[in-house]
Design a protein around this motif. Structure first.
Motif, PDB file in Angstrom:
ATOM      1  N   LEU A  65     -12.616 -46.151  -9.211  1.00 30.87           N
ATOM      2  CA  LEU A  65     -13.331 -44.997  -8.650  1.00 30.87           C
ATOM      3  C   LEU A  65     -12.363 -43.879  -8.282  1.00 30.87           C
ATOM      4  CD1 LEU A  65     -15.919 -43.681  -7.560  1.00 30.87           C
ATOM      5  CD2 LEU A  65     -15.522 -44.888  -5.404  1.00 30.87           C
ATOM      6  N   LEU A  66     -11.268 -44.223  -7.630  1.00 35.03           N
ATOM      7  CA  LEU A  66     -10.279 -43.206  -7.257  1.00 35.03           C
ATOM      8  C   LEU A  66      -9.693 -42.536  -8.495  1.00 35.03           C
ATOM      9  CD1 LEU A  66      -8.185 -44.621  -4.273  1.00 35.03           C
ATOM     10  CD2 LEU A  66      -9.430 -42.462  -4.359  1.00 35.03           C
ATOM     11  N   GLY A  67      -9.412 -43.338  -9.524  1.00 32.85           N
ATOM     12  CA  GLY A  67      -8.882 -42.768 -10.764  1.00 32.85           C
ATOM     13  C   GLY A  67      -9.847 -41.781 -11.391  1.00 32.85           C
ATOM     14  N   LYS A  68     -11.138 -42.112 -11.376  1.00 29.00           N
ATOM     15  CA  LYS A  68     -12.142 -41.205 -11.932  1.00 29.00           C
ATOM     16  C   LYS A  68     -12.274 -39.937 -11.089  1.00 29.00           C
ATOM     17  CE  LYS A  68     -14.887 -44.786 -14.228  1.00 29.00           C
ATOM     18  NZ  LYS A  68     -16.169 -45.526 -14.262  1.00 29.00           N
ATOM     19  N   VAL A  69     -12.163 -40.069  -9.766  1.00 26.75           N
ATOM     20  CA  VAL A  69     -12.245 -38.893  -8.888  1.00 26.75           C
ATOM     21  C   VAL A  69     -11.131 -37.907  -9.212  1.00 26.75           C
ATOM     22  CG1 VAL A  69     -11.952 -38.123  -6.502  1.00 26.75           C
ATOM     23  CG2 VAL A  69     -13.472 -40.036  -7.004  1.00 26.75           C
ATOM     24  N   VAL A  70      -9.908 -38.412  -9.353  1.00 27.19           N
ATOM     25  CA  VAL A  70      -8.776 -37.537  -9.672  1.00 27.19           C
ATOM     26  C   VAL A  70      -8.960 -36.901 -11.045  1.00 27.19           C
ATOM     27  CG1 VAL A  70      -6.288 -37.459 -10.093  1.00 27.19           C
ATOM     28  CG2 VAL A  70      -7.197 -38.829  -8.200  1.00 27.19           C
TER      29      VAL A  70
END
Length: 355
Positions: A204-209
């Motif tokens: 999820l964090l990777g997709k947010v960035v």
């Protein structure tokens, strides 16, 4: 355009003071700005590029030693962890092998976090340097745009460039960069558990960035194109009206119209040359740091791939995801530079002085 004319323009635009401020802020980059600008005005782009990049060859070579040490350190720690995991049966008490594995894992995370912190420091420096650089050159460039195209375009693009500076300072430095930090720290914690419980949160964090970077580039490009549909047209209309009014003057209308076209053409040449000068210096400013970021991300990813052949999956996944974090840093740096390059290209194309 001759040397005297280029020197006159350099002094008229007060580029000497701007270059002096630039070299105070970035003393590691020294070059003859007046000579580079003169070459660009004469159309000698390749010669100007060689003039700018002549002193940075050694800087590329200086990056290889640290990267080589990082590569071998990750591989050695991966092999050591594999020995403890695969030969655990040799120990009467499996807790001994577990403790040894976690000890090696902590050493690996220390090496990876140190490399990541180095990369994050580079990105922070790039973001701050890019915004400072553009703050120095925006007024001069917008003045050239106003001379070549008109006040409407100059005002519109000045607002866009300032918005990009604000976006990088606020969005990238205070939201996206800390998000990458969180991604890497959670990656280290995730390897503590055999089940890797934080995998979905990391995705999820990777997709947010990733979405954040794409969204900022999309917003800037879209907003620039919308401005290009309106502001240059208004300036072109005003310029055409002025041209027709001048040409209608009895006796001197034809001569005045020719002089008017020559002045506008010269202003466009100066504006485009200044835009190319800013782009080349901006790329030069970020070239060596971007190269180091690319090396860091590539070495961590390659070492993780090799380590995956023999080592524990937690070690491999940790190294691989830290490599992904370094790639996110590289994308942040590239997008910050890319936004300004795209904007300057849009300005150069849409304010070409067509009447």
């Amino acid at each position: 355009m001759g040397i005297e004319e280029s020197s006159f323009l350099w002094n008229e635009m007060d580029m000497g003071a701007v270059l002096a401020d630039f070299q105070k802020l970035f003393p590691q980059y020294t070059f003859d700005g007046k000579a580079v600008m003169g070459l660009l005005l004469q159309g000698k782009v390749w010669t100007a590029v060689k003039e700018l990049t002549g002193g940075i060859t050694g800087a590329f070579q200086a990056q290889t030693g640290e990267i080589r040490a990082l590569f071998f350190a990750i591989l050695v720690l991966g092999i050591a962890a594999a020995l403890f995991v695969n030969f655990a049966d040799l120990f009467q008490d499996h807790q001994v092998s577990d403790i040894a594995f976690y000890f090696v894992y902590m050493l690996l995370t220390a090496v990876l976090l140190r490399s990541f912190e180095s990369g994050a420091g580079i990105v922070r420096e790039i973001l701050e340097s890019v915004t400072t650089f553009m703050k120095l050159y925006i007024p001069t460039y917008i003045a050239a745009v106003g001379s070549a195209s008109g006040i409407a375009s100059a005002t519109a693009y000045y607002q866009v460039l300032l918005f990009i500076v604000y976006l990088i300072e606020r969005g990238y430095l205070t939201i996206l960069l800390p998000a990458v930090y969180a991604y890497v720290l959670l990656t280290v914690i995730n390897g503590v558990w055999m089940e890797e419980k934080l995998t979905l949160l990391l995705e999820l964090l990777g997709k947010v960035v990733s979405v954040g970077i794409k969204a900022t580039l999309g917003v800037i490009t879209g907003f620039s194109m919308l401005q290009a549909m309106v502001s240059p047209v208004l300036d072109s209309l005003q310029s055409s009206m002025m041209k027709k009014a001048v040409s209608a003057i009895p006796g001197i209308g034809g001569l005045t119209e020719g002089m008017f076209e020559m002045v506008v053409g010269s202003a466009v040449l100066v504006k485009n040359s200044l835009g190319l000068y800013i782009t080349l210096v901006l790329v030069l400013l970020c070239l060596v740091p971007l190269f180091k970021l690319l090396l860091l991300a590539g070495v961590v990813k390659i070492s993780a791939a090799l380590m995956g052949i023999i080592s524990d999956k937690r070690m491999t996944n940790c190294a691989d995801r830290v490599g992904s974090g370094n790639i996110m840093l590289l994308k942040l740096a590239l997008s910050s530079v890319g936004m300004f390059v795209i904007q300057i290209a849009v300005i150069a194309y849409t304010t070409g002085g067509r009447m």
